[in-house]
Design an enzyme around this catalytic site. Sequence first.
Site, short mmCIF file in Angstrom:
data_model
loop_
_atom_site.label_atom_id
_atom_site.label_comp_id
_atom_site.label_asym_id
_atom_site.label_seq_id
_atom_site.Cartn_x
_atom_site.Cartn_y
_atom_site.Cartn_z
N HIS A 96 -7.68 -5.50 -0.27
CA HIS A 96 -6.45 -4.83 0.10
C HIS A 96 -5.75 -5.56 1.25
O HIS A 96 -6.34 -5.71 2.32
CB HIS A 96 -6.85 -3.42 0.53
N SER B 135 0.81 -1.21 0.00
CA SER B 135 0.00 0.00 0.00
C SER B 135 0.85 1.27 0.00
O SER B 135 1.74 1.40 -0.83
CB SER B 135 -0.95 -0.07 1.19
C1 GCU Z 1 -5.34 4.88 1.65
C2 GCU Z 1 -4.70 5.63 0.51
C3 GCU Z 1 -3.89 4.72 -0.40
C4 GCU Z 1 -2.91 3.90 0.42
C5 GCU Z 1 -3.65 3.19 1.53
C6 GCU Z 1 -2.75 2.44 2.50
O1 GCU Z 1 -6.34 4.03 1.16
O2 GCU Z 1 -5.73 6.29 -0.20
O3 GCU Z 1 -3.17 5.47 -1.35
O4 GCU Z 1 -2.20 3.02 -0.40
O5 GCU Z 1 -4.35 4.13 2.31
O6 GCU Z 1 -1.59 2.76 2.66
O7 GCU Z 1 -3.27 1.54 3.16
#
Ligand code: GCU
Length: 427
Positions: free
Chosen positions: A409, A268
């Site tokens: 995710h 992420s």
């Molecule tokens: C949020 C953000 C993303 C990121 C994510 C994370 O969703 O919008 O860009 O990758 O957090 O780090 O879990």
Amino acid sequence: MYQRIALMRNFCISLLVGSGIFFQPIQAQDFEPNYEEGLVPSYSLPDPLLFANGDTVTSLEEWNSRRQEIFKIFEKEVYGKSPEWDGELEAEVLFVNPDFMDGKATRKGIRLHLKRNGQDLPLDLLIFYPNTRKSVPAFLGLNFYGNHTLATDSQVVVPTAWIRNNETMGSSDNKASEAGRGKRISNWPYEKIVARGYGLVSLYYGELDPDFDDGFQNGVHGLFPEESRDAASWGSVAGWAWGLSRVMDYLETESWLNSEKVAVLGHSRLGKAALWAGAMDDRFALVISNNSGCGGAALSRRQYGETVARINRSFPHWFAENFNQYNEREMELPIDQHQLLALMAPRPVYVASGVEDRWADPKGEFLSCVAASPVYRLFDLEGMPVSSPPAVNHPEMGHIGYHVRSGGHGLLEYDWMQYLDFADLHF
Ligand code: GCU
């Protein structure tokens, strides 16, 4: 469809503003993100093998110059420029346990001290490696909630640095607690990693730079108080990436490790950091982006899921101020994220998505891999072996690897199994 929703919302918000009930500024993130392929605008990507002056790259030597050109654009317009490290690095051994996993592994705790200008930034490294092998290849990755979330016993201490609040991870009032202990072992399956003959080094990202907008006073930015910041100065993503290089400075001194076989990995926001670390520092021999999305592996021009405007407005401290110039103006970006992947060439790079993680645009991550491939071909290497998105849970591995797995995710064991296979292939 999404434009219609946006217009309707806009209209409703105007009514509310008119009636004095609602006075929040209207921002892009207030609108529904686009999740419809049909609404992705038509775009053409900047060619990684074309210099800004229009000349074509025809040799590896010319690629080196073009690489520099691309790198400088990312540095100035996206992540910001990090300083040269001119401080000192000291390593304090917290513990060494050579009998870990019934003697199959060693677990070690090292407190690194980044010292500069009378300041001392401590970073706790948690290290696992197999006892059965010499010159061990390893994965290096930042974790989200502290090293204690990767350990069941109290030898690994709870971090004291600022942390995001998360009930499941046991953090509140921006402090970590014992309640988080062991909670992330399934995301960092060290027993399986070690059994496959690899080491694992992890540290809590908030020790490098706490993840909130503090005007760049604390963390690694705070080590450079004399720095006068401008629109191209480093943000937090660059801070985390830069910190990974300082860890690498130290790891080069560890005798169990083959420091020419270190894979940098991140999930992420930390996947964005892993990619930028790989671009800045070619000591990372293999680079892995797990669900990194916007500002990571996903193409910005697709404006699918999270967009440049949304990310900049929600996380104003992550990127260089210059990146804001491209809010709702993705087509004006002089680069796109496929060129970030291309900066790794000829080193292997792996991009992974989750099919339900539409916010991170799985297809945009795949297309990025395809568009980076011509640079690998210049090295006579296969980049992405296929040109249409592979089926769910069907990894493809050339010198660029990609999978989209079932689920959303997260950094899951399935992801790790592919990274281990990819590392076996290239290390
Ligand atoms: C949020 C953000 C993303 C990121 C994510 C994370 O969703 O919008 O860009 O990758 O957090 O780090 O879990």
